[in-house]
Design a protein around this motif. Structure first.
Motif, PDB file in Angstrom:
ATOM      1  N   THR A 142       0.841  -1.208   0.000  1.00 48.93           N
ATOM      2  CA  THR A 142       0.000   0.000   0.000  1.00 48.93           C
ATOM      3  C   THR A 142       0.867   1.246   0.000  1.00 48.93           C
ATOM      4  O   THR A 142       1.906   1.288   0.652  1.00 48.93           O
ATOM      5  N   ILE A 143       0.440   2.247  -0.724  1.00 40.15           N
ATOM      6  CA  ILE A 143       0.966   3.603  -0.582  1.00 40.15           C
ATOM      7  C   ILE A 143      -0.176   4.457  -0.040  1.00 40.15           C
ATOM      8  O   ILE A 143      -1.178   4.671  -0.721  1.00 40.15           O
ATOM      9  N   LEU A 144      -0.029   4.899   1.191  1.00 41.20           N
ATOM     10  CA  LEU A 144      -1.071   5.677   1.865  1.00 41.20           C
ATOM     11  C   LEU A 144      -0.718   7.150   1.806  1.00 41.20           C
ATOM     12  O   LEU A 144       0.313   7.578   2.341  1.00 41.20           O
ATOM     13  N   ARG A 145      -1.520   7.926   1.127  1.00 39.67           N
ATOM     14  CA  ARG A 145      -1.263   9.370   1.030  1.00 39.67           C
ATOM     15  C   ARG A 145      -1.798  10.070   2.274  1.00 39.67           C
ATOM     16  O   ARG A 145      -2.978   9.931   2.599  1.00 39.67           O
ATOM     17  N   LEU A 146      -0.929  10.822   2.938  1.00 44.17           N
ATOM     18  CA  LEU A 146      -1.310  11.519   4.165  1.00 44.17           C
ATOM     19  C   LEU A 146      -1.879  12.894   3.847  1.00 44.17           C
ATOM     20  O   LEU A 146      -1.485  13.522   2.862  1.00 44.17           O
TER      21      LEU A 146
END
Length: 317
Positions: free
Chosen positions: A283-287
């Motif tokens: 996963t790449i979780l954008r903050l």
């Protein structure tokens, strides 16, 4: 201390700090290069009296730890925008979310190659305590064999050691697992089950040198390591490559990186390709913008597992 006054108190306190700095283990490292900054003996006496009124022995490690964490957070917010502790303090709400996603298990090792004041360690410690019924072996492993970190800034490392001690991690006379060397210089052979990290932001790694004329200047610094896919002066890419090296097979990592650092050309593109080849980039979780104390910083969290990629699930939220 409480039985002394005036010049005698100031002299005794200064000598006490020097003595504590020579003690072995974590205690000596906490007091290394410590000095008395309260020059007025009456003010020093007032501080000692205030501290002496509290019954510290009756206060649990969880309460003392929370008090210290609160002081660190306040210091970070007060120093935001300056070269203070704010740059080494990851917001605790973000840390807790990352640890909750990772769900670390007992009898597993956890590392942070740029650990700052130790926020990831403490959140992982709390998660394991709250979500598992630990036996004697698991408790001993959690206290003394779980956490490994690097922090090259002396004062920040001191805060990390104090933070961990007040949370009952490690022994006061034992060797610390938080070392002061630059994690990127070489592969020290450490392999762990989890890496939780928020490496320092900034485009370049640099070193300050003094030239023949006595003037100081910064030069870009690249780490020439055989285990790295790319030789680059970009700090985030170097930390990401180092973290991949640190993981055991099936080891898991959660790393905070600046927005789009992997989507630039050149070294960023090559590191991204190799990461997709050699790991399960889950996963790449954008903050959300503004979650960091540094204004305008946008970031993502990368979650990946150290095994050949089979199916990559790309998630943006």
């Amino acid at each position: 201390l409480s039985g002394k006054r005036g010049a005698e108190l100031e002299s005794f306190y200064s000598q006490l700090l020097r003595t504590l700095s020579t003690e072995r283990g974590m205690l000596g490292q906490i007091f290394t290069k410590s000095q008395n900054k309260i020059q007025d003996p009456s003010k020093l006496m007032r501080v000692i009296d205030l501290i002496n009124k509290e019954d510290w022995n009756m206060m649990g490690a969880d309460i003392k730890g929370k008090i210290y964490e609160g002081l660190l957070e306040k210091n970070a917010m007060d120093s935001s925008g300056s070269a203070g502790a704010g740059q080494y303090f990851t917001p605790r709400a973000l840390i807790k979310v990352i640890v909750t996603c990772m769900q670390p298990k007992p009898l597993k090792s956890i590392a942070d190659p740029a650990c700052g004041t130790g926020g990831f360690f403490l959140a992982a410690y709390d998660w394991i305590i709250e979500n598992h019924s630990l036996d004697r072996e698991e408790k001993e492993f959690l206290k003394n064999k779980t956490f490994y970190g690097n922090e090259i800034v002396a004062n920040t490392r001191r805060m990390c050691l104090m933070n961990m001690y007040l949370h009952n991690i490690g022994e006061i006379d034992g060797n610390s697992s938080i070392i002061s060397t630059d994690a990127l210089v070489s592969d020290d052979g450490l392999r762990v089950d989890y890496v939780l990290a928020n490496p320092p932001f900034g485009n370049k790694s640099s070193v300050t040198i003094t030239n023949d004329e006595g003037e100081t200047q910064k030069q870009d610094m690249s780490y020439n390591r055989q285990d790295f896919w790319e030789t680059t002066s970009n700090k985030q890419l170097n930390f990401l490559q180092h973290i991949k090296t640190m993981l055991k097979i099936n080891g898991e990592a959660a790393v905070v990186l600046p927005d789009n650092v992997l989507f630039e050309g050149g070294a960023g593109e090559e590191v991204r390709k190799q990461l997709l080849k050699t790991t399960d980039l889950h996963t790449i979780l954008r903050l959300p913008t503004g979650i960091f104390y540094a204004p305008g910083v946008k970031a993502n969290v990368l979650f990946f597992i150290n095994k050949p990629a089979s199916k990559n699930n790309w998630t943006k939220d």
